[in-house]
Design a protein around this motif. Structure first.
Motif, PDB file in Angstrom:
ATOM      1  N   ALA A 106       0.825  -1.208   0.000  1.00 50.99           N
ATOM      2  CA  ALA A 106       0.000   0.000   0.000  1.00 50.99           C
ATOM      3  C   ALA A 106       0.859   1.258   0.000  1.00 50.99           C
ATOM      4  O   ALA A 106       0.558   2.239  -0.700  1.00 50.99           O
ATOM      5  CB  ALA A 106      -0.932  -0.009   1.208  1.00 50.99           C
ATOM      6  N   GLU A 107       1.945   1.245   0.789  1.00 49.06           N
ATOM      7  CA  GLU A 107       2.831   2.419   0.817  1.00 49.06           C
ATOM      8  C   GLU A 107       3.423   2.704  -0.561  1.00 49.06           C
ATOM      9  O   GLU A 107       3.398   3.845  -1.038  1.00 49.06           O
ATOM     10  CB  GLU A 107       3.958   2.177   1.821  1.00 49.06           C
ATOM     11  CG  GLU A 107       3.551   2.282   3.268  1.00 49.06           C
ATOM     12  CD  GLU A 107       4.722   2.062   4.210  1.00 49.06           C
ATOM     13  OE1 GLU A 107       4.633   2.510   5.361  1.00 49.06           O
ATOM     14  OE2 GLU A 107       5.718   1.423   3.798  1.00 49.06           O
ATOM     15  N   LEU A 108       3.981   1.681  -1.178  1.00 46.33           N
ATOM     16  CA  LEU A 108       4.593   1.887  -2.493  1.00 46.33           C
ATOM     17  C   LEU A 108       3.553   2.293  -3.531  1.00 46.33           C
ATOM     18  O   LEU A 108       3.802   3.169  -4.368  1.00 46.33           O
ATOM     19  CB  LEU A 108       5.322   0.615  -2.931  1.00 46.33           C
ATOM     20  CG  LEU A 108       6.582   0.255  -2.140  1.00 46.33           C
ATOM     21  CD1 LEU A 108       7.116  -1.102  -2.578  1.00 46.33           C
ATOM     22  CD2 LEU A 108       7.658   1.328  -2.310  1.00 46.33           C
ATOM     23  N   THR A 152      -0.755   8.277   2.242  1.00 47.27           N
ATOM     24  CA  THR A 152       0.468   8.429   1.471  1.00 47.27           C
ATOM     25  C   THR A 152       1.656   8.159   2.373  1.00 47.27           C
ATOM     26  O   THR A 152       1.648   8.520   3.559  1.00 47.27           O
ATOM     27  CB  THR A 152       0.584   9.832   0.847  1.00 47.27           C
ATOM     28  OG1 THR A 152       1.879   9.979   0.265  1.00 47.27           O
ATOM     29  CG2 THR A 152       0.381  10.924   1.890  1.00 47.27           C
ATOM     30  N   GLU A 153       2.674   7.508   1.829  1.00 45.04           N
ATOM     31  CA  GLU A 153       3.863   7.208   2.620  1.00 45.04           C
ATOM     32  C   GLU A 153       4.589   8.476   3.032  1.00 45.04           C
ATOM     33  O   GLU A 153       5.331   8.485   4.014  1.00 45.04           O
ATOM     34  CB  GLU A 153       4.803   6.305   1.812  1.00 45.04           C
ATOM     35  CG  GLU A 153       5.982   5.801   2.620  1.00 45.04           C
ATOM     36  CD  GLU A 153       6.895   4.875   1.848  1.00 45.04           C
ATOM     37  OE1 GLU A 153       7.731   4.209   2.480  1.00 45.04           O
ATOM     38  OE2 GLU A 153       6.787   4.834   0.605  1.00 45.04           O
ATOM     39  N   ASP A 154       4.355   9.568   2.315  1.00 45.42           N
ATOM     40  CA  ASP A 154       5.077  10.816   2.580  1.00 45.42           C
ATOM     41  C   ASP A 154       4.423  11.684   3.656  1.00 45.42           C
ATOM     42  O   ASP A 154       4.956  12.742   4.003  1.00 45.42           O
ATOM     43  CB  ASP A 154       5.189  11.633   1.289  1.00 45.42           C
ATOM     44  CG  ASP A 154       5.940  10.883   0.195  1.00 45.42           C
ATOM     45  OD1 ASP A 154       6.857  10.116   0.543  1.00 45.42           O
ATOM     46  OD2 ASP A 154       5.587  11.031  -0.984  1.00 45.42           O
ATOM     47  N   ASP A 155       3.292  11.260   4.201  1.00 46.70           N
ATOM     48  CA  ASP A 155       2.607  12.050   5.228  1.00 46.70           C
ATOM     49  C   ASP A 155       3.476  12.096   6.488  1.00 46.70           C
ATOM     50  O   ASP A 155       3.823  11.048   7.044  1.00 46.70           O
ATOM     51  CB  ASP A 155       1.255  11.399   5.551  1.00 46.70           C
ATOM     52  CG  ASP A 155       0.380  12.276   6.431  1.00 46.70           C
ATOM     53  OD1 ASP A 155       0.917  13.058   7.239  1.00 46.70           O
ATOM     54  OD2 ASP A 155      -0.862  12.152   6.342  1.00 46.70           O
ATOM     55  N   GLY A 182       0.072   4.930  11.120  1.00 45.92           N
ATOM     56  CA  GLY A 182       1.088   3.918  11.358  1.00 45.92           C
ATOM     57  C   GLY A 182       0.529   2.563  11.713  1.00 45.92           C
ATOM     58  O   GLY A 182       0.659   2.125  12.858  1.00 45.92           O
ATOM     59  N   PRO A 183      -0.100   1.849  10.769  1.00 41.46           N
ATOM     60  CA  PRO A 183      -0.624   0.517  11.094  1.00 41.46           C
ATOM     61  C   PRO A 183       0.490  -0.423  11.552  1.00 41.46           C
ATOM     62  O   PRO A 183       1.582  -0.422  11.000  1.00 41.46           O
ATOM     63  CB  PRO A 183      -1.239   0.049   9.759  1.00 41.46           C
ATOM     64  CG  PRO A 183      -0.582   0.884   8.698  1.00 41.46           C
ATOM     65  CD  PRO A 183      -0.293   2.199   9.358  1.00 41.46           C
ATOM     66  N   LYS A 184       0.211  -1.173  12.600  1.00 36.10           N
ATOM     67  CA  LYS A 184       1.127  -2.157  13.189  1.00 36.10           C
ATOM     68  C   LYS A 184       2.448  -1.530  13.645  1.00 36.10           C
ATOM     69  O   LYS A 184       3.493  -2.186  13.670  1.00 36.10           O
ATOM     70  CB  LYS A 184       1.389  -3.310  12.215  1.00 36.10           C
ATOM     71  CG  LYS A 184       0.163  -4.168  11.965  1.00 36.10           C
ATOM     72  CD  LYS A 184      -0.314  -4.852  13.250  1.00 36.10           C
ATOM     73  CE  LYS A 184      -1.593  -5.623  13.058  1.00 36.10           C
ATOM     74  NZ  LYS A 184      -2.053  -6.296  14.282  1.00 36.10           N
ATOM     75  N   SER A 185       2.369  -0.259  14.013  1.00 35.54           N
ATOM     76  CA  SER A 185       3.526   0.422  14.578  1.00 35.54           C
ATOM     77  C   SER A 185       3.691  -0.003  16.042  1.00 35.54           C
ATOM     78  O   SER A 185       2.681  -0.197  16.740  1.00 35.54           O
ATOM     79  CB  SER A 185       3.321   1.932  14.482  1.00 35.54           C
ATOM     80  OG  SER A 185       4.413   2.629  14.989  1.00 35.54           O
ATOM     81  N   PRO A 186       4.907  -0.179  16.563  1.00 32.98           N
ATOM     82  CA  PRO A 186       6.213   0.080  15.925  1.00 32.98           C
ATOM     83  C   PRO A 186       6.842  -1.159  15.265  1.00 32.98           C
ATOM     84  O   PRO A 186       7.943  -1.057  14.722  1.00 32.98           O
ATOM     85  CB  PRO A 186       7.061   0.528  17.113  1.00 32.98           C
ATOM     86  CG  PRO A 186       6.536  -0.294  18.252  1.00 32.98           C
ATOM     87  CD  PRO A 186       5.035  -0.410  18.019  1.00 32.98           C
ATOM     88  N   LYS A 187       6.172  -2.309  15.343  1.00 29.77           N
ATOM     89  CA  LYS A 187       6.787  -3.526  14.801  1.00 29.77           C
ATOM     90  C   LYS A 187       6.997  -3.418  13.294  1.00 29.77           C
ATOM     91  O   LYS A 187       8.008  -3.908  12.768  1.00 29.77           O
ATOM     92  CB  LYS A 187       5.941  -4.747  15.156  1.00 29.77           C
ATOM     93  CG  LYS A 187       5.878  -5.028  16.655  1.00 29.77           C
ATOM     94  CD  LYS A 187       5.011  -6.224  16.971  1.00 29.77           C
ATOM     95  CE  LYS A 187       4.996  -6.513  18.475  1.00 29.77           C
ATOM     96  NZ  LYS A 187       4.426  -5.409  19.262  1.00 29.77           N
TER      97      LYS A 187
END
Length: 554
Positions: A409-411, A509-512, A530-535
């Motif tokens: 999704a990020e890419l 967006t990954e740039d947010d 940040g889904p599943k942050s910090p892992k």
């Protein structure tokens, strides 16, 4: 979603017309459908078992599908079609002649131009089928959406490869592509808009959707994509060429009563396996089940190849269809491991005794040691997995599913008009599964589908809302609203509504600088970052600093 459920029996073909027949003329011939009634007492029309390809038998076995021939008379498309052969299954419903499409529509008005969903079933590329059977897409048809499902080949029939042009591989993905083309060419006759087709899939179906986005020959056929719990860069969605050839050789040997064939060339294996009974191949795949199955793969360059480049590198370079995408995860995809604590404890001991098992094949040497240390600390710190079995579940969920889906999704957000990322975190009885363990979340892989597909099995009936708490019913309608909005508008929250707590969900967006935004779907709806942050950040750091390029999966 509405496509995981197993289906019934055979296709009927040709028969006398009756007064009031529900007929649709397609470019290949006429089909007879049936009237169905939704839970909201709305009449709609079902056509199940329309051939979109020639039977993939004889010289067509293991090869790319060929469009169905025209037919005379009327195909009786009122019963669910054959299933394709499934690995480790033995059903009379399985048949090599299985490439059929199903259409469910609220209208047969060719001027309606309703939005269309083409669903791809999951099942780890080894099981699954499409039809109406015991479940269906009724709630979406009630929303004036045309639903199309279809069978594609799985197991060795769909993904066997000899790593050359004899059996190049990915026949199942090519089936999906031909079903997409069939939908584009035919759906107007069923009231749908060929220029408004959303691909949808869950698990291997979700991975399949993203594989279709990686094939640029699909340009202009796909309006949008909805992906549940899967992506083409998940580690379970790919098998390397040498491993595919090894599987093909072992399969042929087992079919030959474990006797050496004396020739392991791709052409020889193809000719041998095309000359035996389909059920013998199916039985051999069951024997080899514990040793693995064939999967999507990179093909050698040839006319008609579906995939020849690394999925990750192709995605990162933007060589992909650029459409709106709705993609997400469940809060603990691998919570099913908690169903067998003894086995989970044994798994944890193996990882504690060898931390290098924590990292995939992209890591080697001293970099693998550094990456494994980073990943272990992210999950258990200085403790052990044996002492924190919930962390072992989390590791499996993330390493198999979530890290790869989030990264996709990020890419993709660098190239897509809009990426909407979600996490389904609501736990209720309508989800069916009851796994739980301290230290992990509890919404399992596939659980969201029980809120959106009609399911009636034994005493379970998710159309009877009196059997469920109010929060289950609210979640059910919220998911249908979000999914339907995306199918119609390419946006899950086009306007604020009370049911969705008046949320306006922005694309991610990954740039947010605040992080990758996602909608957490629980008893309330919350926008988080940040889904599943910090892992997840630990995984990302490991890949960026220690993994060897090029990547194929992630």
């Amino acid at each position: 979603m509405f496509l995981y459920l197993n289906v019934l029996l055979l296709i009927g073909f040709l028969g006398p017309l009756a007064l009031g027949d529900i007929l649709v003329a397609t470019p290949k011939g006429t089909v007879r459908g049936r009237e169905l009634l939704s839970p909201g007492n709305r009449t709609f029309y079902g056509f199940t078992g329309i051939p979109y390809a020639k039977p993939p038998v004889g010289e067509l076995r293991f090869q790319a599908p060929v469009e169905a021939d025209q037919w005379e008379g009327v195909i009786n498309a009122t019963q669910d079609p054959n299933e394709c052969f499934q690995v480790n299954s033995d059903s009379e419903r399985e048949n090599e002649n299985c490439l059929f499409v199903n259409v469910f529509t609220p209208t047969l008005n060719v001027s309606a131009k309703l939005p269309v969903v083409l669903g791809i079933y999951g099942g780890s590329f080894r099981s699954g089928s499409a039809g109406y059977g015991r479940g269906g897409p009724d709630w979406f048809v009630e929303r004036d959406i045309v639903i199309v499902s279809f069978n594609y080949r799985i197991g060795p029939f769909g993904f066997l490869s000899t790593n050359d042009i004899a059996i190049p591989g990915n026949a199942g993905l090519k089936d999906q592509q031909l079903a997409l083309k069939w939908t584009y060419d035919n759906i107007a006759q069923f009231g749908g808009d060929p220029k408004h087709i959303t691909l949808q899939g869950q698990s291997a179906g979700g991975a399949s959707v993203t594989f279709q986005l990686l094939n640029l020959r699909n340009e202009g056929l796909i309006k949008a994509a909805l992906v549940e719990s899967g992506s083409a860069i998940c580690p379970w969605a790919y098998l390397s060429g040498p491993n595919n050839l090894n599987y093909a050789q072992r399969l042929a040997t087992v079919v030959n009563n474990n006797s050496s064939l004396g020739n392991n060339s791709g052409e020889f294996i193809k000719e041998f396996l095309q000359g035996v009974e389909a059920r013998n191949i199916d039985a051999a795949s069951a024997i080899l089940y514990s040793q693995g199955i064939p999967l999507p793969t990179l093909e050698v360059e040839h006319d008609g190849a579906f995939l020849t480049q690394s999925m990750y590198e192709q995605l990162e370079a933007g060589q992909i269809l650029k459409v709106p995408i709705f993609i997400g995860i469940n809060s603990e995809e691998y919570i099913s491991l908690a169903g067998n604590l003894e086995n989970l404890q044994n798994i944890a001991k193996r990882y504690d005794s060898d931390n290098l098992k924590l990292v995939p094949r992209q890591f080697s040497g001293s970099n693998a040691t550094l990456a494994a240390k980073l990943i272990k600390e992210a999950y258990v710190g200085s403790d052990t997995f044996s002492n924190k079995l919930g962390a072992m579940v989390q590791f499996y969920s993330d390493s198999s599913f979530t890290k790869s889906i989030i990264r996709f999704a990020e890419l993709y957000s660098h190239f897509s008009p809009a990426v909407y990322f979600y996490q389904f975190s609501y736990k209720g009885p309508m989800g069916i599964y009851e796994y739980a363990i301290d230290g992990a979340d509890n919404v399992a892989h596939g659980e969201e589908g029980h809120y959106m597909s009609i399911t009636k099995a034994g005493s379970f009936d998710n159309t009877d809302y009196t059997k469920f708490p109010a929060s289950d019913v609210t979640t059910h309608w919220r998911l249908i609203e979000l999914w339907s909005n995306f199918y119609k508008y390419g946006n899950p929250t086009p306007t604020p509504v009370d049911l969705l707590e008046n949320i306006t969900w922005p694309p991610a967006t990954e740039d947010d600088p605040k992080g990758f935004v996602y909608l957490n779907i629980n008893e309330t709806l919350q926008l988080k970052y940040g889904p599943k942050s910090p892992k997840y950040e630990a995984w990302k750091e490991a890949f960026e600093n220690y993994a060897q390029r090029p990547f194929v999966t992630y």
